[in-house]
Scaffold this motif. Structure first.
Motif, PDB file in Angstrom:
ATOM      1  N   THR A  48       0.831  -1.204   0.000  1.00 32.55           N
ATOM      2  CA  THR A  48       0.000   0.000   0.000  1.00 32.55           C
ATOM      3  C   THR A  48       0.861   1.248   0.000  1.00 32.55           C
ATOM      4  O   THR A  48       1.786   1.384   0.807  1.00 32.55           O
ATOM      5  CB  THR A  48      -0.930   0.027   1.229  1.00 32.55           C
ATOM      6  N   VAL A  49       0.558   2.178  -0.920  1.00 35.53           N
ATOM      7  CA  VAL A  49       1.358   3.395  -1.078  1.00 35.53           C
ATOM      8  C   VAL A  49       0.450   4.623  -1.051  1.00 35.53           C
ATOM      9  O   VAL A  49      -0.599   4.642  -1.698  1.00 35.53           O
ATOM     10  CB  VAL A  49       2.140   3.364  -2.418  1.00 35.53           C
ATOM     11  N   ASN A  50       0.859   5.629  -0.304  1.00 33.80           N
ATOM     12  CA  ASN A  50       0.203   6.938  -0.331  1.00 33.80           C
ATOM     13  C   ASN A  50       1.099   7.913  -1.082  1.00 33.80           C
ATOM     14  O   ASN A  50       2.311   7.688  -1.202  1.00 33.80           O
ATOM     15  CB  ASN A  50      -0.060   7.445   1.085  1.00 33.80           C
ATOM     16  N   THR A  51       0.528   8.999  -1.595  1.00 30.40           N
ATOM     17  CA  THR A  51       1.319  10.000  -2.309  1.00 30.40           C
ATOM     18  C   THR A  51       1.073  11.384  -1.730  1.00 30.40           C
ATOM     19  O   THR A  51       0.009  11.656  -1.168  1.00 30.40           O
ATOM     20  CB  THR A  51       0.985  10.012  -3.808  1.00 30.40           C
ATOM     21  N   HIS A  52       2.067  12.237  -1.896  1.00 37.46           N
ATOM     22  CA  HIS A  52       1.965  13.600  -1.373  1.00 37.46           C
ATOM     23  C   HIS A  52       2.825  14.505  -2.251  1.00 37.46           C
ATOM     24  O   HIS A  52       3.930  14.131  -2.644  1.00 37.46           O
ATOM     25  CB  HIS A  52       2.455  13.639   0.078  1.00 37.46           C
ATOM     26  N   VAL A  53       2.335  15.687  -2.564  1.00 33.46           N
ATOM     27  CA  VAL A  53       3.081  16.663  -3.361  1.00 33.46           C
ATOM     28  C   VAL A  53       3.247  17.936  -2.546  1.00 33.46           C
ATOM     29  O   VAL A  53       2.297  18.418  -1.910  1.00 33.46           O
ATOM     30  CB  VAL A  53       2.363  16.991  -4.686  1.00 33.46           C
ATOM     31  N   ALA A  54       4.453  18.483  -2.541  1.00 32.84           N
ATOM     32  CA  ALA A  54       4.728  19.727  -1.818  1.00 32.84           C
ATOM     33  C   ALA A  54       5.377  20.720  -2.768  1.00 32.84           C
ATOM     34  O   ALA A  54       6.196  20.349  -3.611  1.00 32.84           O
ATOM     35  CB  ALA A  54       5.645  19.468  -0.624  1.00 32.84           C
ATOM     36  N   VAL A  55       4.989  21.981  -2.644  1.00 36.77           N
ATOM     37  CA  VAL A  55       5.569  23.041  -3.473  1.00 36.77           C
ATOM     38  C   VAL A  55       6.428  23.910  -2.569  1.00 36.77           C
ATOM     39  O   VAL A  55       5.978  24.897  -1.989  1.00 36.77           O
ATOM     40  CB  VAL A  55       4.471  23.881  -4.160  1.00 36.77           C
ATOM     41  N   THR A  56       7.687  23.521  -2.423  1.00 36.45           N
ATOM     42  CA  THR A  56       8.636  24.241  -1.579  1.00 36.45           C
ATOM     43  C   THR A  56      10.018  23.636  -1.805  1.00 36.45           C
ATOM     44  O   THR A  56      10.220  22.912  -2.780  1.00 36.45           O
ATOM     45  CB  THR A  56       8.219  24.134  -0.088  1.00 36.45           C
ATOM     46  N   SER A  57      10.964  23.894  -0.926  1.00 33.65           N
ATOM     47  CA  SER A  57      12.295  23.302  -1.052  1.00 33.65           C
ATOM     48  C   SER A  57      12.271  21.871  -0.536  1.00 33.65           C
ATOM     49  O   SER A  57      11.364  21.474   0.205  1.00 33.65           O
ATOM     50  CB  SER A  57      13.319  24.114  -0.257  1.00 33.65           C
ATOM     51  N   VAL A  58      13.270  21.079  -0.910  1.00 30.07           N
ATOM     52  CA  VAL A  58      13.325  19.679  -0.501  1.00 30.07           C
ATOM     53  C   VAL A  58      13.396  19.553   1.012  1.00 30.07           C
ATOM     54  O   VAL A  58      12.647  18.788   1.629  1.00 30.07           O
ATOM     55  CB  VAL A  58      14.530  18.969  -1.156  1.00 30.07           C
ATOM     56  N   VAL A  59      14.306  20.297   1.634  1.00 25.58           N
ATOM     57  CA  VAL A  59      14.473  20.209   3.090  1.00 25.58           C
ATOM     58  C   VAL A  59      13.194  20.605   3.809  1.00 25.58           C
ATOM     59  O   VAL A  59      12.715  19.893   4.702  1.00 25.58           O
ATOM     60  CB  VAL A  59      15.651  21.079   3.566  1.00 25.58           C
ATOM     61  N   ASP A  60      12.592  21.733   3.425  1.00 20.56           N
ATOM     62  CA  ASP A  60      11.358  22.190   4.078  1.00 20.56           C
ATOM     63  C   ASP A  60      10.222  21.197   3.875  1.00 20.56           C
ATOM     64  O   ASP A  60       9.433  20.941   4.793  1.00 20.56           O
ATOM     65  CB  ASP A  60      10.945  23.560   3.533  1.00 20.56           C
ATOM     66  N   ALA A  61      10.129  20.630   2.676  1.00 20.81           N
ATOM     67  CA  ALA A  61       9.049  19.687   2.383  1.00 20.81           C
ATOM     68  C   ALA A  61       9.169  18.428   3.233  1.00 20.81           C
ATOM     69  O   ALA A  61       8.181  17.927   3.767  1.00 20.81           O
ATOM     70  CB  ALA A  61       9.070  19.317   0.900  1.00 20.81           C
ATOM     71  N   VAL A  62      10.383  17.905   3.369  1.00 18.29           N
ATOM     72  CA  VAL A  62      10.594  16.689   4.160  1.00 18.29           C
ATOM     73  C   VAL A  62      10.335  16.951   5.640  1.00 18.29           C
ATOM     74  O   VAL A  62       9.678  16.156   6.321  1.00 18.29           O
ATOM     75  CB  VAL A  62      12.016  16.142   3.948  1.00 18.29           C
ATOM     76  N   LEU A  63      10.839  18.074   6.140  1.00 17.25           N
ATOM     77  CA  LEU A  63      10.624  18.405   7.547  1.00 17.25           C
ATOM     78  C   LEU A  63       9.139  18.559   7.862  1.00 17.25           C
ATOM     79  O   LEU A  63       8.652  18.092   8.903  1.00 17.25           O
ATOM     80  CB  LEU A  63      11.370  19.697   7.910  1.00 17.25           C
ATOM     81  N   GLN A  64       8.408  19.208   6.961  1.00 20.25           N
ATOM     82  CA  GLN A  64       6.972  19.395   7.163  1.00 20.25           C
ATOM     83  C   GLN A  64       6.222  18.070   7.073  1.00 20.25           C
ATOM     84  O   GLN A  64       5.333  17.789   7.879  1.00 20.25           O
ATOM     85  CB  GLN A  64       6.417  20.381   6.129  1.00 20.25           C
ATOM     86  N   ALA A  65       6.587  17.251   6.104  1.00 15.28           N
ATOM     87  CA  ALA A  65       5.900  15.972   5.909  1.00 15.28           C
ATOM     88  C   ALA A  65       6.119  15.025   7.085  1.00 15.28           C
ATOM     89  O   ALA A  65       5.204  14.304   7.495  1.00 15.28           O
ATOM     90  CB  ALA A  65       6.371  15.311   4.620  1.00 15.28           C
TER      91      ALA A  65
END
Length: 286
Positions: A81-98
């Motif tokens: 089972t896989v979920n997906t997520h898209v973020a519009v920001t920098s890589v570091v900020d996106a990972v930290l937020q996720a």
């Protein structure tokens, strides 16, 4: 461990990380979330004039379609089972937020390869994460081929006792049914003689403590010393047939004897096996 986050830019470098996560999910129950980070192109002026708006939207839609196709392919062929997520920001900020919003326990990300510029850029973004996340990061080398982990090595000069560090390490070893090894590092160029003697004295005590606390009778702790950190550690990895290298990062300023993000980043570029980076704290030194 319940949730793994895998950032992807759909490159070969990122696909290696996805493969590691998927194969792990087939060994033990864990959820996978694929994260695509969309970094917008253009400038404030061009965005204001509308020049890049349509272009960026087309790229974003294309990325979402690729993510959906990847999710479908994994679920149909691997039964994971896989979920997906898209973020519009920098890589570091996106990972930290996720990691905060999605209750992530581990980030799995590909590292630098010798291929195209795109792969090198993605690898450098992986290195930029080291020392910044609150959850462990598993770095997957570009040329790594999956092998079920049987031996995990914790490399340290800190004699870790922090439960948040050790519990995660031994839980991961249990999930993979792998054996834990410990290497206490002494740098012949940077460390004083007193530190060498201290490490020599404490290493057997540390092994005894870990065996008793985690009921791991087969655990071994070795005192390693040499002039070249990466070469000394790599030789030990080869000799012991280590499958995952674990290191703990501490922010600069806590002392020269504590591994800091820069040394771990160096290993992220040179390691041939997955590198597990665990964020640490200053207190609870053995």
């Amino acid at each position: 461990m319940k949730q793994i986050l895998v950032p992807t830019d759909f490159s070969t470098c990122a696909n290696n990380a996805i493969d590691f996560a998927v194969r792990s999910a087939k060994l033990f129950p864990v959820g996978i979330t694929l994260l695509h980070i969309f970094e917008q192109k253009g400038s404030v002026y061009s965005d204001y004039m509308g020049v890049n708006k349509e272009f960026n939207q087309a790229l974003l839609n294309d990325a979402r379609n690729k993510l959906a196709e990847l999710k479908k392919a994994i679920e149909e062929t691997e039964e994971v089972t896989v979920n997906t997520h898209v973020a519009v920001t920098s890589v570091v900020d996106a990972v930290l937020q996720a990691t905060e919003e999605l209750n992530i326990d581990l980030v799995v990300m590909g590292t630098l390869g010798a291929g195209a510029i795109k792969e090198k850029l993605w690898g450098s973004k992986t290195a930029a994460l080291i020392g910044k996340t609150k959850v462990p990061v598993m770095v997957i080398p570009f040329f790594y081929t999956w092998k079920k982990p049987e031996n995990i090595l914790l490399s340290t000069n800190h004699f870790e006792t922090e439960p948040a560090i050790l519990d995660f390490l031994f839980e991961m070893a249990d999930l993979y049914m792998a054996q834990v090894h410990v290497a206490v590092m002494t740098d012949e160029d940077d460390d004083k003689a007193a530190i060498f003697l201290e490490h020599t004295r404490k290493t057997p005590q540390y092994e005894k403590m870990l065996k008793a606390q985690y009921k791991e009778e087969t655990l071994t702790a070795t005192h390693l010393y040499g002039k070249e950190f990466e070469e000394t550690l790599q030789k030990h990895i080869d000799d012991r047939e280590i499958d995952i290298l674990a290191m703990v990062t501490y922010q600069r300023g806590f002392g020269d004897r504590i591994f800091n993000p820069s040394k771990t980043k160096r290993m992220s570029y040179h390691t041939k096996i997955p590198l597990l980076v665990i964020p640490g704290k200053q207190e609870n030194i053995f």
